[in-house]
Design an enzyme around this catalytic site. Sequence first.
Site, PDB file in Angstrom:
ATOM      1  CB  CYS A 104      -0.929   0.029   1.208  1.00 47.41           C
ATOM      2  SG  CYS A 104      -1.916   1.556   1.286  1.00 47.41           S
ATOM      3  CG  MET A 322      -5.097   2.246  -5.001  1.00 42.42           C
ATOM      4  SD  MET A 322      -6.073   2.663  -6.479  1.00 42.42           S
ATOM      5  CE  MET A 322      -5.463   1.429  -7.616  1.00 42.42           C
TER       6      MET A 322
END
Length: 404
Positions: A104, A322
Amino acid sequence: MSHPPQIKIPATYMRGGTSKGVFFRLQDLPEAAQVPGAARDALLLRVIGSPDPYGKQIDGMGGATSSTSKAVILSRSSKPDHDVDYLFGQVSIDKAFVDWSGNCGNLSAAVGPFAISNGLVNASRALENGAQNGMATVRIWQVNIGKTIIAHVPITNGAVQETGDFELDGVTFPAAEVQLEFMDPAAEEEGAGGSMFPTGNLIDDLEVPGVGTLKATMINAGIPTIFVNADAIGYTGTELQDAINSDTKALTMFETIRAHGALRMGLIKHIDEAGKRQHTPKVAFVAKPTDYVSSSGKPVEEGDIDLLVRALSMGKLHHAMMGTAAVAIGTAAAIPGTLVNLAAGGGAHNVPKAAVRFGHPSGTLRVGAEATQVNGEWSVSKAIMSRSARVLMEGWVRVPGDAF
């Protein structure tokens, strides 16, 4: 009938970039969860509140979106020349499944601050000459993908500075800027041979049953990502979440593209395996810049951006972008001839884009990458972008004693 009491586990709830997650020190987890396996997955599922057939994660720390259904485990690094090992788990909302296949990028911004504040990294060591103020450099080993991330964390009076005036579209309030360098971001994915372009091509013809044959750039950088042109699938690149997330047919189409792209990239061996790998690869669509209004009502003007990008995460259009996909965008933009580069104006002159500002549903983001070509092979030494991070709550999370 007796019921086991709840147990409590030290944890911190943090925002990193446009994501939120529950952060743990490895040493604080129950012994059974200190090693990979079923016990660890079951614990994190219960902490986050999954699987939840209602899709709300009411009985856990998750926020019912892919951006808020996340867990991070940190420890002192066992890797030479690194400070902290960073393991990321993307927790499924409606299934009993934790995906460990990728990173992430947004929560990467919170790793350095957490590591310093929780004794995994000595702030005075990270600062030059033991100073009490300045920028601490934290060397992070990203365990999921085996890559190095360098975080530059502001320190004031020997402590992490969290407040500031850095604004990030997709985050309501300003905070302190954390600069991130994703070193050698081309992902070494199993089956992809460690190649940035696993098919060997900058653009492929991707056959997708029920959709057609799409031009696609499939890249392993930051996170495996499949880029297609917005107009090829009936979009403009200015879409906001509701335009896609409320359209079941569209979501099915994107999942079909994702599954067949994963197969073509060598990330899975059979199409049925895509459902067990929800976090990767990502699917994104690109378009040339044009005016639009972001989800906050803020106008984004054509002249302020280089291209438009929309990306899906865990089966839904992301509310912003993201962080790992931003790395893929920056990397692909730096390489002439990719769909991303062409949308950003690379054109027939094969102009690399060392940095681009792209429009996403919440606004804009700038990302840069350093790309070189040697003997016909492209490589990227690092991708660079800025995020912010903040502690939201710290203390303990509680779960039933028989939850794992």
